[in-house]
Design an enzyme around this catalytic site. Structure first.
Site, short mmCIF file in Angstrom:
data_model
loop_
_atom_site.label_atom_id
_atom_site.label_comp_id
_atom_site.label_asym_id
_atom_site.label_seq_id
_atom_site.Cartn_x
_atom_site.Cartn_y
_atom_site.Cartn_z
N LYS A 1 35.84 44.22 46.44
CA LYS A 1 36.97 44.56 47.31
C LYS A 1 37.19 46.06 47.41
O LYS A 1 37.44 46.61 48.49
CB LYS A 1 38.22 43.85 46.80
CG LYS A 1 39.46 44.04 47.65
CD LYS A 1 40.52 42.98 47.31
CE LYS A 1 40.98 43.04 45.87
NZ LYS A 1 41.76 44.25 45.55
N ARG B 1 41.33 35.09 34.07
CA ARG B 1 41.78 35.89 35.21
C ARG B 1 41.41 35.23 36.53
O ARG B 1 42.21 35.21 37.48
CB ARG B 1 41.16 37.30 35.15
CG ARG B 1 41.98 38.27 34.31
CD ARG B 1 41.15 39.37 33.71
NE ARG B 1 40.50 40.25 34.67
CZ ARG B 1 39.47 41.03 34.36
NH1 ARG B 1 38.97 41.04 33.13
NH2 ARG B 1 38.94 41.83 35.25
N ARG C 1 29.38 44.73 33.11
CA ARG C 1 29.92 46.07 33.38
C ARG C 1 30.09 46.90 32.12
O ARG C 1 30.54 46.40 31.10
CB ARG C 1 31.31 45.96 34.05
CG ARG C 1 31.26 45.77 35.53
CD ARG C 1 32.58 46.08 36.20
NE ARG C 1 33.75 45.42 35.64
CZ ARG C 1 34.76 44.96 36.39
NH1 ARG C 1 34.73 45.07 37.70
NH2 ARG C 1 35.81 44.40 35.82
N ARG D 1 50.22 38.85 46.23
CA ARG D 1 49.42 38.12 45.23
C ARG D 1 49.91 36.69 45.05
O ARG D 1 49.20 35.86 44.49
CB ARG D 1 49.53 38.83 43.86
CG ARG D 1 48.67 40.05 43.75
CD ARG D 1 48.89 40.71 42.39
NE ARG D 1 48.38 42.07 42.39
CZ ARG D 1 47.14 42.41 42.11
NH1 ARG D 1 46.26 41.48 41.82
NH2 ARG D 1 46.76 43.67 42.13
N ARG E 1 34.85 47.15 28.54
CA ARG E 1 36.30 46.97 28.51
C ARG E 1 36.63 45.71 27.75
O ARG E 1 35.93 44.71 27.85
CB ARG E 1 36.84 46.85 29.95
CG ARG E 1 37.50 48.10 30.45
CD ARG E 1 37.90 47.98 31.90
NE ARG E 1 38.60 46.72 32.21
CZ ARG E 1 39.10 46.44 33.39
NH1 ARG E 1 38.97 47.30 34.39
NH2 ARG E 1 39.73 45.30 33.62
#
Length: 247
Positions: A48, A199, A159, A124, A188
């Site tokens: 996005k 999530r 990542r 959201r 992370r």
């Protein structure tokens, strides 16, 4: 739904707007119809952010994310900014009515009226979508970037960030060539498979409810392709739905 009325009427009558004609926006100001108002939704790692940059560049819209708007409102010391600051300082989530106030204030600024806007990841929740509607905020199109969960998980779990440069790498798709850089990369703490799935579950629950508010103007974009292919589809979609032309 009221969200899609302006879009549906223009197109059902076969009267796609010509650029440069004037119309009165929901806030009572005169804006150019070449200014498009877009909402984009996509899960974490759906690409996005990349697509928002391209939309901003091609259509000249003001790119707005909730975090940026909240920080700007707090810095400017506006009434809703002060309310938001109180919540943020005490470590609490900023409630919907305050966030809606911040968003509405921002959309009333001149740049958003003249250039159009791109709401990134907002609303959201269904409550936020309804509150936006009640505030008289209408979009021309709602883009949903659709990527399968297993692909999103792979994108997130691989990542890594270079703590020295801040650059983000991916161990499968774009690993660093320098061995020294590879050794110092960090993951992370919430980029684990377990946490990503939580999530994503939350994202799907919310986005399904939000999509109901935009059935008339929603387009699902296949985000499981090369970024350039995805952006080609997005540009075509925006042009087709709004009559605007990419630069």
């Amino acid at each position: 739904s009221a969200w899609g009325l302006s879009f549906s009427k223009r197109h059902k009558d076969g009267m796609s707007p010509s650029l440069g004609t004037k119309t009165t926006s929901s806030f009572g100001s005169t804006t150019s119809l070449s200014a498009v108002n877009i909402i984009i939704a996509g899960a974490p790692a759906s690409g996005k952010g990349t697509q928002c940059e391209i939309i901003k560049e091609k259509f000249g819209v003001v790119h707005l994310s909730t975090g940026d708007m909240l920080r700007a409102a707090v810095a400017a010391g506006t009434e809703v900014g002060k309310q938001a600051k109180d919540y943020m300082d005490s470590g609490k989530l900023v409630p919907d009515d305050v966030i809606i106030g911040v968003v509405k204030d921002r959309l009333e600024e001149d740049d958003c009226k003249s250039q159009g806007w791109l709401l990134d990841g907002f609303p959201r929740t269904q409550a936020q979508a309804k509150a936006l509607e009640e505030a008289g905020v209408t979009a021309d199109c709602f883009l949903f970037l659709d990527v399968p969960d297993e692909v999103l998980v792979e994108r997130v779990v691989g990542r890594r960030t270079d703590p020295v440069t801040g650059k983000i790498y991916h161990m499968t798709f774009s690993p660093p060539e320098d061995e020294e850089v590879k050794q110092r990369l960090e993951q992370r703490s919430d980029d684990t498979e377990e946490k990503v799935k939580v999530r994503l579950e939350q994202f799907h629950k919310n986005v399904e409810a939000v999509k109901d508010s935009y059935t008339d103007i929603m387009v699902t974009i296949n985000g499981n392709k090369a970024p350039s292919d995805v952006s080609d589809t997005i540009i075509d979609t925006i042009e087709e739905m709004t009559g605007a032309k990419a630069e």
